[in-house]
Design a protein around this motif. Structure first.
Motif, PDB file in Angstrom:
ATOM      1  N   ALA A 275       0.813  -1.215   0.000  1.00  8.31           N
ATOM      2  CA  ALA A 275       0.000   0.000   0.000  1.00  8.31           C
ATOM      3  C   ALA A 275       0.843   1.260   0.000  1.00  8.31           C
ATOM      4  N   SER A 276       2.104   1.173   0.455  1.00  5.47           N
ATOM      5  CA  SER A 276       2.973   2.343   0.449  1.00  5.47           C
ATOM      6  C   SER A 276       3.282   2.797  -0.967  1.00  5.47           C
ATOM      7  N   ARG A 277       3.096   1.910  -1.948  1.00  2.43           N
ATOM      8  CA  ARG A 277       3.290   2.248  -3.355  1.00  2.43           C
ATOM      9  C   ARG A 277       1.988   2.061  -4.148  1.00  2.43           C
ATOM     10  N   ASN A 278       0.868   2.149  -3.458  1.00  2.00           N
ATOM     11  CA  ASN A 278      -0.462   2.018  -4.090  1.00  2.00           C
ATOM     12  C   ASN A 278      -0.629   0.687  -4.819  1.00  2.00           C
ATOM     13  N   ILE A 279      -0.198  -0.383  -4.152  1.00  8.37           N
ATOM     14  CA  ILE A 279      -0.401  -1.734  -4.672  1.00  8.37           C
ATOM     15  C   ILE A 279      -1.285  -2.490  -3.675  1.00  8.37           C
ATOM     16  N   LEU A 280      -2.429  -2.954  -4.135  1.00  6.36           N
ATOM     17  CA  LEU A 280      -3.423  -3.623  -3.308  1.00  6.36           C
ATOM     18  C   LEU A 280      -3.991  -2.647  -2.260  1.00  6.36           C
ATOM     19  N   VAL A 281      -4.824  -3.162  -1.381  1.00 10.86           N
ATOM     20  CA  VAL A 281      -5.514  -2.323  -0.399  1.00 10.86           C
ATOM     21  C   VAL A 281      -5.357  -2.971   0.964  1.00 10.86           C
ATOM     22  N   PRO A 282      -4.795  -2.268   1.961  1.00  6.09           N
ATOM     23  CA  PRO A 282      -4.462  -2.897   3.235  1.00  6.09           C
ATOM     24  C   PRO A 282      -5.628  -3.016   4.211  1.00  6.09           C
ATOM     25  N   ARG A 283      -6.819  -2.553   3.837  1.00  4.77           N
ATOM     26  CA  ARG A 283      -7.949  -2.585   4.768  1.00  4.77           C
ATOM     27  C   ARG A 283      -9.127  -3.292   4.137  1.00  4.77           C
TER      28      ARG A 283
END
Length: 226
Positions: free
Chosen positions: A58-66
């Motif tokens: 998510a720090s590089r806008n890959i996938l969604v952590p929530r």
């Protein structure tokens, strides 16, 4: 110049529902961009050990952590020429989750070398995945991922199957409801389901010659390697 999906799918593209044909014809030749707005009925994760990896991505806008239910979202499909002169289409998804929005960025090109749609993931295109789209008998679109590669500076390695995720995207058009329906599922061959979402949305089309690519939509870094 035909769209990147038509170039890969050939005559199979004509078997898609007409609304899907228009959506996946977005490109420099069509002159159209597409913005979808809707609701994700559910965003889910696999077992607990998956969460640190999702947070890192998510720090590089890959996938969604929530995770979440009934989450408003947009998807922006805008074509442009990248720094290397390749026709590129954004697939930028923004999820309005409680506590703040999250983005899942992807940019796609046609790769004649790999005979697929090449999906660069994230703000810096460190991950690249081969995508293989096919039309289903009901006119829906099924996209399955193939090989994944990681690129960082001189590093260019294939992600082993036991570490990577196999993605499957199913998109259809619901004539009765007048909307698109989408289902995404990412699994690992050893550890099972990792991440996914399903929902629905409607689409609006705009003339790219009038609107262009908005600031912040293109990746920070572009990768030449296919």
């Amino acid at each position: 110049m035909t769209s990147i999906f038509r170039r890969v799918m050939g005559d199979d593209f004509d078997r898609l529902h007409p609304h899907l044909q228009r959506r996946f014809s977005v490109g420099l030749d069509s002159g159209e961009a597409c913005v979808g707005r809707g609701v994700m009925k559910r965003i889910w994760h696999g077992r607990a050990f998956v969460k640190p990896f999702l947070a890192l991505g998510a720090s590089r806008n890959i996938l969604v952590p929530r995770t979440g239910r009934h989450v408003p979202f947009t998807i922006e499909n805008v074509p442009y020429l990248d720094s290397y002169g390749r026709e590129t289409v954004t697939f930028v998804r923004t999820f309005a989750l409680p506590g703040g929005t999250r983005r899942f960025d992807a940019t796609m090109i046609h790769s004649p070398e790999r005979n697929c749609v090449l999906d660069y993931l994230g703000t810096h295109q460190h991950l690249a995945s081969d995508l293989h789209p096919t039309a289903r008998p009901d006119g829906s679109l099924l996209i399955r991922s193939g090989e994944h590669r990681f690129r960082e500076g001189p590093v260019d390695v294939r992600v082993p199957g036991f570490l990577g995720g196999d993605a499957e995207v199913h998109e259809s058009y619901d004539d009765a409801a007048g909307c698109f329906r989408i289902r995404v599922r990412v699994t690992n061959r050893r550890f099972g389901p990792l991440f996914g979402y399903d929902g629905s949305f409607t689409a609006e089309y705009t003339d790219i010659r009038s609107h262009g690519v908005r600031a912040g939509l293109r990746p920070v870094r572009e990768e030449i390697r296919v």
